[in-house]
Design an enzyme around this catalytic site. Structure first.
Site, short mmCIF file in Angstrom:
data_model
loop_
_atom_site.label_atom_id
_atom_site.label_comp_id
_atom_site.label_asym_id
_atom_site.label_seq_id
_atom_site.Cartn_x
_atom_site.Cartn_y
_atom_site.Cartn_z
N GLY A 1 8.52 -14.27 22.32
CA GLY A 1 9.16 -13.00 22.03
C GLY A 1 9.04 -12.54 20.60
N PRO B 1 4.25 -18.30 22.44
CA PRO B 1 3.78 -17.00 21.94
C PRO B 1 2.67 -16.43 22.82
CG PRO B 1 2.84 -18.77 20.64
CD PRO B 1 3.81 -19.41 21.60
N ARG C 1 2.24 -12.24 23.15
CA ARG C 1 2.01 -10.99 22.44
C ARG C 1 1.63 -11.25 20.98
NH1 ARG C 1 4.68 -6.24 23.75
NH2 ARG C 1 6.18 -7.52 24.90
N CYS D 1 -4.28 11.34 37.08
CA CYS D 1 -3.61 12.51 37.65
C CYS D 1 -2.10 12.30 37.66
CB CYS D 1 -4.15 12.77 39.05
SG CYS D 1 -3.73 14.39 39.68
N TYR E 1 -0.82 -7.21 27.10
CA TYR E 1 -0.31 -6.45 28.24
C TYR E 1 -1.03 -5.12 28.44
CZ TYR E 1 3.26 -9.96 27.64
OH TYR E 1 3.89 -11.16 27.50
#
Length: 428
Positions: free
Chosen positions: A245, A288, A290, A358, A387
């Protein structure tokens, strides 16, 4: 945020490779990772723990971004690997990642996924619920196989982050609650199961944490729980997994700590609270994801149409969007970007960057200052390494982009660009 530089041809460089060369060779949209930055991040995590003199494991949270080459890189950097599905496990095994360093997470592991992991003899299961606690042991008993487990607990700490990525609060789909007694019940059950080797407990309080107060609060609560379990049941629980985090910089407004500052704060918190309870220091695990890859990733798009609404807004459209980066639509995530092929020009035009799907909600960046854009300009959106590809889709039957690693002036494809033929391959 990753460092990108203008070269003599006046285009940005990533990993020593000019973006105009990357686009010419691989097309757009294109996910480009600075491989050297990922490796430096991995080494920074390990180095910080080595300075703490605690035993540790750094497990890369593969949900942030995974392919076979990323698994190989993690292995080369002596990381463990956190997987949350059969598909992630399969990818890791296909890449030759050592099964003994794989940790299997997830709040609804299927019987087939558990069997697959047992067959591979992975290093640890992070057990999330009572059904899994029984199902995994039944499968292990049939194989007469000892299984190392952690129990995921929710410490009741509410992280200051987006509600969709808060995971440590009491009302969560993850883990056994501490305050309602479920965690202690799970400990009792696990301790009685002959095939289980109960290593300890796991907690993850959320993502994009810019401070360390939440970690300290969680560690204090978890240490108290370990102390109680030791006194009541004589259990050592030698592993404490505090999850991940750690925050990253998406825009100039984000001010994360350094990797060393996060790890040092966690290490000191563990030492303080375990000393207070006169407990031996545990082996500390972190996850870890991200913070390992986000800032190392840049997405390159080609600018297409432009729509000017007088006195209201100017839209520019790129050849990707929510199919390769759904985070702005899902989390209201914010990014910074610039024209990769014209980085030296003054930014005089306020635009909003739209994707090609769209959907009115397919917006990558709402307000961005750029030089006046032309058809065919290359827009570089920074810090897209986590992500983005992992959550990519084929909505509107749009193929997913290629992924490239760049390092020391060289580049290579690690995931090929999907083709239209790929889109219909499974159709009947």
């Amino acid at each position: 945020m990753q460092t990108v530089e203008a070269n003599v041809r006046h285009s940005l460089e990533i990993g020593g490779v000019s973006t105009d060369k990357l686009v010419e060779e691989y097309g757009t949209p294109l996910m480009v990772y600075d491989e050297g930055m990922i490796r430096r991040n991995a080494r920074a995590f390990r180095s910080a723990f080595e300075s703490s003199e605690l035993d540790f494991q750094v497990a890369y949270a593969s949900k942030a971004f995974l392919c076979k080459e990323m698994a190989r890189l993690a292995n080369e950097e002596a990381l463990s690997l956190d997987v949350v599905s059969g598909g992630e496990l399969y990818t890791a095994l296909e890449a030759g990642f050592p099964a003994a360093r794989i940790h299997f997470h997830g709040n609804n592991k299927s019987e087939e996924e558990l069997a697959m992991a047992l067959d591979a003899e992975i290093g640890c299961f992070v057990v999330d619920n009572f059904l899994e606690l029984e199902m995994l042991h039944d499968l292990a008993s049939k194989r007469n196989q000892e299984v190392s487990i952690l129990l995921r607990v929710t410490p009741g700490v509410e992280a200051h982050t987006h509600e969709y990525i808060m995971t440590g609060q009491e009302d969560s789909k993850f883990g056994f609650g501490l305050s309602n007694g479920q965690a202690e019940t799970a400990i009792q059950i696990a301790a009685r199961k002959p095939q289980y080797k109960l290593l300890g407990i796991h907690s993850h309080i959320g993502s994009q944490m810019f401070g360390t107060e939440g970690f300290d609060q969680a560690i204090q609560i978890l240490t108290g729980f370990v102390y109680q379990m030791n006194k009541k049941y004589g259990l050592a629980l030698p592993v404490l997994n505090v999850g991940g985090g750690f925050g990253v910089r998406y825009t100039e407004d984000d001010q994360p700590l350094t990797i060393s500052e996060y790890v040092t704060a966690i290490s000191e918190s563990v030492k303080k609270h375990y000393t207070t309870h006169e407990l031996p220091y545990p082996e500390v695990w972190i996850e870890p994801g991200r913070s390992m890859v986000a800032e190392a990733g840049t997405t390159l798009y080609k600018v297409g149409s432009k729509k000017i609404i007088p006195d209201l807004r100017t839209y520019i459209t790129v050849d990707g969007g929510m199919t390769d980066n759904i985070r702005p639509a899902l989390y209201q995530a914010r990014y910074q970007a610039m024209l990769a092929n014209r980085p030296d020009e003054d930014s005089t035009e306020l635009v909003s960057v739209a994707g090609k799907c769209c959907e009115s909600g397919d917006m990558l960046i709402w307000d961005l200052m750029l030089p006046p854009t032309n058809y065919g300009d290359i827009l570089a959106v920074f810090s897209t390494g986590a992500y983005g590809y992992s959550m990519a889709s084929n909505y509107n039957r749009i193929p997913r982009p290629a992924v490239v690693f760049a390092d020391k002036g060289e580049s290579r494809v690690v995931i090929e660009r999907e083709t239209y033929e790929d889109l219909v391959r499974k159709d009947q």
